[in-house]
Every structure is written in C-alpha cells, then in structure tokens.
Motif scaffolding. Structure first.
Motif, PDB file in Angstrom:
ATOM      1  N   GLU A   1       0.853  -1.240  -0.036  1.00  0.00           N
ATOM      2  CA  GLU A   1       0.046   0.067  -0.166  1.00  0.00           C
ATOM      3  C   GLU A   1       0.839   1.255   0.191  1.00  0.00           C
ATOM      4  OE1 GLU A   1      -3.333   2.746   0.082  1.00  0.00           O
ATOM      5  OE2 GLU A   1      -2.856   0.575  -0.674  1.00  0.00           O
ATOM      6  N   LEU A   2       1.863   1.242   0.650  1.00  0.00           N
ATOM      7  CA  LEU A   2       2.919   2.347   0.888  1.00  0.00           C
ATOM      8  C   LEU A   2       3.321   2.591  -0.558  1.00  0.00           C
ATOM      9  CD1 LEU A   2       4.552   1.824   4.248  1.00  0.00           C
ATOM     10  CD2 LEU A   2       3.045   3.834   3.533  1.00  0.00           C
ATOM     11  N   ASP A   3       3.881   1.422  -1.416  1.00  0.00           N
ATOM     12  CA  ASP A   3       4.387   1.675  -2.835  1.00  0.00           C
ATOM     13  C   ASP A   3       3.224   2.406  -3.417  1.00  0.00           C
ATOM     14  OD1 ASP A   3       6.507   0.230  -2.026  1.00  0.00           O
ATOM     15  OD2 ASP A   3       5.861  -1.759  -3.063  1.00  0.00           O
ATOM     16  N   HIS A   4       2.052   2.217  -3.592  1.00  0.00           N
ATOM     17  CA  HIS A   4       0.913   2.783  -4.023  1.00  0.00           C
ATOM     18  C   HIS A   4       0.638   4.276  -3.868  1.00  0.00           C
ATOM     19  CE1 HIS A   4       0.249  -0.976  -6.810  1.00  0.00           C
ATOM     20  NE2 HIS A   4      -0.132  -1.552  -5.547  1.00  0.00           N
ATOM     21  N   ILE A   5       0.557   4.430  -2.582  1.00  0.00           N
ATOM     22  CA  ILE A   5      -0.048   5.831  -2.001  1.00  0.00           C
ATOM     23  C   ILE A   5       1.053   6.777  -1.686  1.00  0.00           C
ATOM     24  CG2 ILE A   5       0.560   5.435   0.309  1.00  0.00           C
ATOM     25  CD1 ILE A   5      -2.753   6.911  -1.356  1.00  0.00           C
ATOM     26  N   THR A   6       2.253   6.556  -1.732  1.00  0.00           N
ATOM     27  CA  THR A   6       3.638   7.264  -1.420  1.00  0.00           C
ATOM     28  C   THR A   6       3.950   7.857  -2.803  1.00  0.00           C
ATOM     29  OG1 THR A   6       4.219   5.979   0.466  1.00  0.00           O
ATOM     30  CG2 THR A   6       6.029   7.676  -0.701  1.00  0.00           C
ATOM     31  N   ASP A   7       4.104   9.307  -2.819  1.00  0.00           N
ATOM     32  CA  ASP A   7       4.653  10.161  -3.972  1.00  0.00           C
ATOM     33  C   ASP A   7       6.133   9.935  -3.661  1.00  0.00           C
ATOM     34  OD1 ASP A   7       1.844  10.820  -4.371  1.00  0.00           O
ATOM     35  OD2 ASP A   7       2.247  12.707  -4.062  1.00  0.00           O
ATOM     36  N   ALA A   8       6.605   8.899  -4.163  1.00  0.00           N
ATOM     37  CA  ALA A   8       8.180   8.634  -3.938  1.00  0.00           C
ATOM     38  C   ALA A   8       9.119   9.605  -4.502  1.00  0.00           C
ATOM     39  CB  ALA A   8       8.358   7.073  -4.394  1.00  0.00           C
TER      40      ALA A   8
ATOM     41  N   HIS B   1       3.997  16.921  -6.059  1.00  0.00           N
ATOM     42  CA  HIS B   1       3.243  15.667  -6.075  1.00  0.00           C
ATOM     43  C   HIS B   1       3.663  14.720  -6.978  1.00  0.00           C
ATOM     44  CE1 HIS B   1      -0.001  16.408  -2.998  1.00  0.00           C
ATOM     45  NE2 HIS B   1      -0.031  17.561  -3.385  1.00  0.00           N
ATOM     46  N   SER B   2       3.119  13.306  -7.090  1.00  0.00           N
ATOM     47  CA  SER B   2       3.310  12.289  -8.111  1.00  0.00           C
ATOM     48  C   SER B   2       2.292  11.450  -8.205  1.00  0.00           C
ATOM     49  CB  SER B   2       4.780  11.624  -7.881  1.00  0.00           C
ATOM     50  OG  SER B   2       4.453  10.629  -7.223  1.00  0.00           O
ATOM     51  N   TYR B   3       1.934  10.857  -9.682  1.00  0.00           N
ATOM     52  CA  TYR B   3       0.739  10.004  -9.522  1.00  0.00           C
ATOM     53  C   TYR B   3       0.983   8.784 -10.267  1.00  0.00           C
ATOM     54  CZ  TYR B   3      -0.356  12.172 -14.015  1.00  0.00           C
ATOM     55  OH  TYR B   3      -0.329  12.393 -15.373  1.00  0.00           O
ATOM     56  N   PRO B   4       0.274   7.580 -10.287  1.00  0.00           N
ATOM     57  CA  PRO B   4       0.615   6.639 -11.098  1.00  0.00           C
ATOM     58  C   PRO B   4       0.224   6.698 -12.414  1.00  0.00           C
ATOM     59  CG  PRO B   4      -1.186   6.145  -9.675  1.00  0.00           C
ATOM     60  CD  PRO B   4      -0.665   7.517  -9.181  1.00  0.00           C
ATOM     61  N   SER B   5       0.842   5.865 -13.361  1.00  0.00           N
ATOM     62  CA  SER B   5       0.605   5.928 -14.563  1.00  0.00           C
ATOM     63  C   SER B   5      -0.763   5.303 -15.418  1.00  0.00           C
ATOM     64  CB  SER B   5       1.728   5.178 -15.487  1.00  0.00           C
ATOM     65  OG  SER B   5       2.126   3.932 -15.073  1.00  0.00           O
TER      66      SER B   5
ATOM     67  N   GLU C   1       7.925   1.927 -11.278  1.00  0.00           N
ATOM     68  CA  GLU C   1       6.602   1.968 -10.352  1.00  0.00           C
ATOM     69  C   GLU C   1       6.265   0.377  -9.928  1.00  0.00           C
ATOM     70  OE1 GLU C   1       2.977   4.445 -11.809  1.00  0.00           O
ATOM     71  OE2 GLU C   1       3.889   3.795 -13.553  1.00  0.00           O
ATOM     72  N   PRO C   2       5.605   0.192  -8.748  1.00  0.00           N
ATOM     73  CA  PRO C   2       4.927   1.280  -7.825  1.00  0.00           C
ATOM     74  C   PRO C   2       5.726   2.024  -7.067  1.00  0.00           C
ATOM     75  CG  PRO C   2       4.371  -0.840  -7.230  1.00  0.00           C
ATOM     76  CD  PRO C   2       4.992  -1.185  -8.301  1.00  0.00           C
ATOM     77  N   GLY C   3       6.964   1.396  -6.577  1.00  0.00           N
ATOM     78  CA  GLY C   3       7.650   1.989  -5.453  1.00  0.00           C
ATOM     79  C   GLY C   3       8.972   1.800  -5.567  1.00  0.00           C
ATOM     80  N   GLY C   4       9.435   1.618  -6.828  1.00  0.00           N
ATOM     81  CA  GLY C   4      10.763   1.350  -6.942  1.00  0.00           C
ATOM     82  C   GLY C   4      11.930   2.793  -7.021  1.00  0.00           C
ATOM     83  N   PRO C   5      13.125   2.462  -7.388  1.00  0.00           N
ATOM     84  CA  PRO C   5      13.876   3.651  -7.243  1.00  0.00           C
ATOM     85  C   PRO C   5      13.668   4.652  -8.443  1.00  0.00           C
ATOM     86  CG  PRO C   5      15.077   1.437  -8.484  1.00  0.00           C
ATOM     87  CD  PRO C   5      13.673   1.300  -7.799  1.00  0.00           C
ATOM     88  N   ALA C   6      14.455   5.944  -8.267  1.00  0.00           N
ATOM     89  CA  ALA C   6      14.354   6.763  -9.001  1.00  0.00           C
ATOM     90  C   ALA C   6      15.285   6.656 -10.127  1.00  0.00           C
ATOM     91  CB  ALA C   6      14.681   8.278  -8.305  1.00  0.00           C
ATOM     92  N   GLY C   7      14.953   7.252 -11.427  1.00  0.00           N
ATOM     93  CA  GLY C   7      15.921   7.212 -12.722  1.00  0.00           C
ATOM     94  C   GLY C   7      16.342   8.483 -13.168  1.00  0.00           C
ATOM     95  N   PRO C   8      16.731   8.465 -14.266  1.00  0.00           N
ATOM     96  CA  PRO C   8      17.327   9.651 -14.649  1.00  0.00           C
ATOM     97  C   PRO C   8      16.680  11.118 -15.020  1.00  0.00           C
ATOM     98  CG  PRO C   8      17.395   8.174 -16.590  1.00  0.00           C
ATOM     99  CD  PRO C   8      17.126   7.403 -15.192  1.00  0.00           C
ATOM    100  N   GLY C   9      15.189  10.650 -15.109  1.00  0.00           N
ATOM    101  CA  GLY C   9      14.156  11.563 -15.238  1.00  0.00           C
ATOM    102  C   GLY C   9      13.994  12.291 -14.058  1.00  0.00           C
ATOM    103  N   LEU C  10      14.190  12.001 -12.811  1.00  0.00           N
ATOM    104  CA  LEU C  10      14.357  12.812 -11.629  1.00  0.00           C
ATOM    105  C   LEU C  10      15.263  14.198 -11.868  1.00  0.00           C
ATOM    106  CD1 LEU C  10      14.389  11.940  -8.032  1.00  0.00           C
ATOM    107  CD2 LEU C  10      15.736  13.738  -8.641  1.00  0.00           C
ATOM    108  N   GLY C  11      16.102  14.071 -12.534  1.00  0.00           N
ATOM    109  CA  GLY C  11      17.052  15.326 -12.580  1.00  0.00           C
ATOM    110  C   GLY C  11      16.553  16.329 -13.514  1.00  0.00           C
ATOM    111  N   ARG C  12      15.814  15.806 -14.573  1.00  0.00           N
ATOM    112  CA  ARG C  12      15.216  16.744 -15.556  1.00  0.00           C
ATOM    113  C   ARG C  12      14.198  17.323 -14.865  1.00  0.00           C
ATOM    114  NH1 ARG C  12      14.447  12.937 -18.575  1.00  0.00           N
ATOM    115  NH2 ARG C  12      12.273  12.346 -18.522  1.00  0.00           N
ATOM    116  N   LEU C  13      13.403  16.664 -14.104  1.00  0.00           N
ATOM    117  CA  LEU C  13      12.306  17.171 -13.459  1.00  0.00           C
ATOM    118  C   LEU C  13      12.598  18.272 -12.443  1.00  0.00           C
ATOM    119  CD1 LEU C  13       9.995  13.917 -13.515  1.00  0.00           C
ATOM    120  CD2 LEU C  13       9.466  16.150 -14.506  1.00  0.00           C
TER     121      LEU C  13
END
Length: 275
Positions: A58-65, A166-170, A250-262
């Motif tokens: 549930e934390l994987d789904h609900i958290t804006d990781a 915030h973030s949201y699932p695809s 997704e749903p609660g995995g590590p960040a990728g290179p897109g984090l820096g761009r955002l």
C-alpha cells in the motif's frame, strides 16, 4: 459540532513529523511536499489492520516517492533558493491536504484526513475508528505550521507562491474519483482564486521539456492554508503532479534519470516566479 473526545492517549513524539527548510530571505516560493514519506510511528501502525507485506504494498501505491528528492534538487539548482515544507510521515498517518470535515470529497472512498480505506478500497482501519487523536496530534499542528510559514513569507517579502510537489501513477487506482481523464507526464492543478495566469504560464514554460503538460486531470486544485484560502490574493498556489513512470520504477521502486530533468524544470519555475 464539538469534536469527539479522544479514546486513547498517544505517547510523546520522538520523530519529526514535518520540517520547514529555510530558503533565501528574499524568496517568496514555498515548495510543499506532503506525500513523499513512508514513515509510520509504531502507535499509529497499531491501529492499521493490514499485515506488514500488505502495508508495504500500500505504501508503494500511495506514496509520492522521491518527490522530496525532486524538491531538494530543485532548491539546489535554483538561483534563488526556495523554502521547503516537507512532511516526514506517511499520508497514512494523516493526509495534511484533506479537509477534516464533511467538505472533503475523498471521504466518500474512506480517504479523508484520516484514511480508513486503501488505494484498492480495502479496509485500512477498523470500523468505528476515532480519527480525533490523530487529527489532534498530527493534522492540526501541521496546518498551524504551514499557516505560520506562509505568514512569515508574507511578512518578509509581501507575497507567497506555494508549489505543491506530488506524483501519481501511470494507471489509475481504484480510489481515484476522477481517474478516467488524461494522464499527462505533468499535470498542473489550479485554483480559480490562487492560480493567476502568469503562474500557470510560467509552469507550462518551465516543464515544456518534460513532455505534455496537462491541466487539472487526473487531479485538480491546490493547497492553501484555510486562513488564507479564498481571501488573500497575495498567496499564489499551483499543484505540480508528475506521472511516476517519467522518473521512477512503479509502483515503489528507485528513481531514474528523469528525476534530474524534472528537478531542473521545477528549479526553472522557482526562478521564474521568484523575481
């Protein structure tokens, strides 16, 4: 209506439930990160009926990781360092952006200020659960602290721009009340009173290199402390909702290179509205 008396007493806090991270003295920008954390204090965990594996899912789904990381990196990159208000506890403790009363639309699916259902509409807390102790311990202090943070920026520079991160699932989750609309890489949530056209245009320009930028779908609105909501035009507000597949697994995995761009795009927005 008089609030119900608490049915139990919570022990003294040991964790830091939220944190105001200072920025430049001249900055009007307050980056608000309410849903990035997974931490649940033990006494709160005791009131949740999910077993540990189900709670982790549930934390994987609900958290804006990783949204706190996006805000941190944006603050580092910005020419004028913004202030940051970061929730250090999971939204499964309390959701500081919900109304704590009958005005809250999400209460219909058990996700008001204190959640009783999960993202898949399963039971999170038992029937008859009294939310008052959690509201008193966590929700109201958070609201007071955010109100004070906004008031301080108003006193210091005469205006405030709250940017919710915030973030949201695809793919939509069952709890979403408006999940059938577009799900762009970046969704900008607005308020008719607190989101002026110049702020919205600055956000569109800042995130132009991050894919399509949508408006108020699948999530809409902004967060403004109630003392200022609908009455203080010097408080601007915008919600930035980032689709998770653009920067993480997704749903609660590590960040990728897109984090820096955002983060760089968020820093451009910070600088555009700081001057």
């Amino acid at each position: 209506m008089t609030p119900a008396e608490p049915t139990f007493e919570l022990p003294a806090l040991e964790e830091v439930p939220f944190e105001l991270l200072p920025g430049a003295a001249t900055s009007p920008v307050l980056l608000h990160v309410p849903h990035s954390a997974r931490e649940i204090p033990g006494e709160v965990r005791a009131g949740i009926v999910l077993g540990d594996p189900a709670l982790e899912r549930e934390l994987d789904h609900i958290t804006d990781a990783h949204t706190a990381g996006i805000a941190d990196e944006a603050a580092r990159l910005a020419g004028v360092t913004p202030w940051r208000f970061v929730n250090r506890l999971s939204r499964l403790v309390v959701d500081p952006e919900r109304f704590p009363d009958e005005r809250e639309e999400m209460a219909a699916v058990g996700m008001g200020a204190v959640y009783t259902r999960t993202t898949h509409r399963e039971v999170l807390r038992p029937g008859g659960h009294d939310p008052e102790p959690l509201l008193e311990r966590y929700f109201r202090p958070y609201a007071r602290a955010m109100t004070e943070a906004v008031a301080q920026r108003l006193d210091a520079v005469g205006r405030v721009v709250i940017v919710d991160v915030h973030s949201y699932p695809s793919a939509p989750l069952p709890y979403e009340l408006h999940g059938t609309g577009p799900r762009p890489p970046v969704c900008l949530g607005t308020d008719a009173f607190h989101t002026p056209p110049a702020l919205l245009e600055a956000a569109r320009e800042a995130f132009a290199g991050c894919g399509e930028t949508g408006l108020d779908s699948p999530f809409s609105g902004t967060y403004v402390p109630l003392d200022f909501y609908g009455r203080e035009p010097r408080v601007g507000a915008l919600m930035v909702e980032i689709r998770r597949d653009t920067y993480m697994s997704e749903p609660g995995g590590p960040a990728g290179p897109g984090l820096g761009r955002l983060a760089a795009a968020l820093a451009r927005l910070v600088d555009a509205v700081s001057g």
